[in-house]
Design a protein around this motif. Sequence first.
Motif, short mmCIF file in Angstrom:
data_model
loop_
_atom_site.label_atom_id
_atom_site.label_comp_id
_atom_site.label_asym_id
_atom_site.label_seq_id
_atom_site.Cartn_x
_atom_site.Cartn_y
_atom_site.Cartn_z
N TYR A 134 0.90 -1.24 -0.01
CA TYR A 134 0.03 0.11 0.06
C TYR A 134 0.91 1.17 0.00
CZ TYR A 134 0.62 -1.11 5.03
OH TYR A 134 0.88 -1.50 6.37
N ARG A 135 2.14 1.25 0.47
CA ARG A 135 3.01 2.32 0.45
C ARG A 135 3.24 2.82 -1.11
NH1 ARG A 135 4.12 0.02 5.31
NH2 ARG A 135 4.86 1.29 6.91
N GLY A 136 3.41 1.52 -1.80
CA GLY A 136 3.69 2.00 -3.28
C GLY A 136 2.64 2.69 -4.03
N ALA A 137 1.40 2.48 -3.58
CA ALA A 137 0.30 3.08 -4.45
C ALA A 137 0.33 4.59 -4.35
CB ALA A 137 -0.91 2.57 -3.91
N TYR A 138 1.22 5.17 -3.12
CA TYR A 138 0.75 6.60 -2.79
C TYR A 138 2.14 7.43 -3.65
CZ TYR A 138 -2.84 6.08 0.54
OH TYR A 138 -3.90 5.87 0.94
N GLN A 139 2.00 8.40 -4.23
CA GLN A 139 2.98 9.38 -4.73
C GLN A 139 3.57 10.25 -3.60
OE1 GLN A 139 1.24 11.68 -8.10
NE2 GLN A 139 1.37 9.72 -9.33
N VAL A 140 2.79 10.55 -2.64
CA VAL A 140 3.40 11.31 -1.48
C VAL A 140 3.04 10.49 -0.38
CG1 VAL A 140 2.72 13.30 -0.05
CG2 VAL A 140 2.32 13.39 -2.55
N PRO A 141 4.38 10.05 0.31
CA PRO A 141 4.29 9.11 1.71
C PRO A 141 3.33 9.83 2.75
CG PRO A 141 6.52 9.56 0.90
CD PRO A 141 5.60 10.50 0.29
N ARG A 142 2.75 8.92 3.43
CA ARG A 142 2.00 9.34 4.65
C ARG A 142 2.44 8.37 5.72
NH1 ARG A 142 -4.38 9.85 3.16
NH2 ARG A 142 -4.28 10.46 5.28
N ASP A 143 3.65 8.62 6.18
CA ASP A 143 4.33 7.80 7.23
C ASP A 143 3.46 7.58 8.16
OD1 ASP A 143 6.47 7.65 5.41
OD2 ASP A 143 7.36 9.41 6.27
N ALA A 144 2.75 8.41 9.13
CA ALA A 144 2.15 8.44 10.23
C ALA A 144 1.05 7.39 10.01
CB ALA A 144 1.64 9.67 10.77
N TYR A 145 0.20 7.62 8.90
CA TYR A 145 -0.93 6.62 8.36
C TYR A 145 -0.43 5.49 8.39
CZ TYR A 145 -4.25 4.55 5.44
OH TYR A 145 -5.13 3.52 4.69
N PHE A 146 0.84 5.11 7.62
CA PHE A 146 1.20 3.95 7.17
C PHE A 146 1.51 3.31 8.40
CE2 PHE A 146 3.01 5.54 2.93
CZ PHE A 146 1.65 5.41 2.27
N GLU A 147 2.23 3.88 9.47
CA GLU A 147 2.53 3.17 10.80
C GLU A 147 1.40 2.62 11.69
OE1 GLU A 147 5.42 5.95 12.83
OE2 GLU A 147 6.59 5.86 11.16
N ARG A 148 0.40 3.49 11.41
CA ARG A 148 -0.88 3.05 12.28
C ARG A 148 -1.51 1.89 11.45
NH1 ARG A 148 -3.98 1.82 15.70
NH2 ARG A 148 -5.86 3.07 16.41
N LEU A 149 -1.72 2.00 10.09
CA LEU A 149 -2.32 0.83 9.36
C LEU A 149 -1.33 -0.43 9.56
CD1 LEU A 149 -4.24 0.11 7.43
CD2 LEU A 149 -3.08 0.90 5.45
N ASP A 150 -0.05 -0.23 9.56
CA ASP A 150 0.92 -1.57 9.86
C ASP A 150 0.40 -2.22 11.12
OD1 ASP A 150 2.34 -1.13 7.52
OD2 ASP A 150 3.94 -0.13 8.90
N GLU A 151 -0.19 -1.74 12.13
CA GLU A 151 -0.82 -2.10 13.34
C GLU A 151 -1.76 -3.42 13.03
OE1 GLU A 151 -1.71 0.52 16.35
OE2 GLU A 151 0.19 1.88 15.91
N TYR A 152 -2.43 -3.01 11.78
CA TYR A 152 -3.71 -3.89 11.55
C TYR A 152 -3.56 -5.07 10.49
CZ TYR A 152 -6.36 -0.60 14.59
OH TYR A 152 -6.69 0.04 15.73
N VAL A 153 -2.38 -4.52 9.63
CA VAL A 153 -2.17 -5.41 8.50
C VAL A 153 -0.80 -6.27 8.75
CG1 VAL A 153 -1.50 -5.41 6.10
CG2 VAL A 153 -3.16 -3.78 6.92
N GLY A 154 -1.00 -7.49 8.21
CA GLY A 154 0.06 -8.46 8.00
C GLY A 154 0.80 -8.88 9.57
#
Length: 125
Positions: free
Chosen positions: A105-125
């Motif tokens: 899902y990180r690769g789908a974004y042109q502008v990184p959203r680091d705080a969002y990705f870190e939070r989403l990582d808590e639920y995914v994988g």
Amino acid sequence: MSFETLPDGWQVWNEEPSGRAILVYRPDVFGGDDLPSACLPTIYLTNGSRRKRPGAGQYATDEWHVVLYLEPEIEAVAETYDTREQGAHGAVDVAERFADGGVDYRGAYQVPRDAYFERLDEYVG
């Protein structure tokens, strides 16, 4: 095919008699500042046209499309199938890959959203 075998966190949001369906991931945790509701991972199963013209989606095609959206304009996965049954299996497969961390899902974004990705990582994988 129904969606009884969805992985944990995924649920059917809508399933129309025409065969179109919408699956969503963890709607219980999206809606705050760190996981905004606009970022609710959503899988669409549709035989509507994929053309980018307004209203094009209302026209049925001979193909079934499975698209994982991370936001209204952010597509992480887009696959095409010959039948609705194959598309439904494909939608479940995409849901499983996402839940297992197999979708970048990180690769789908042109502008990184680091705080969002870190939070989403808590639920995914």
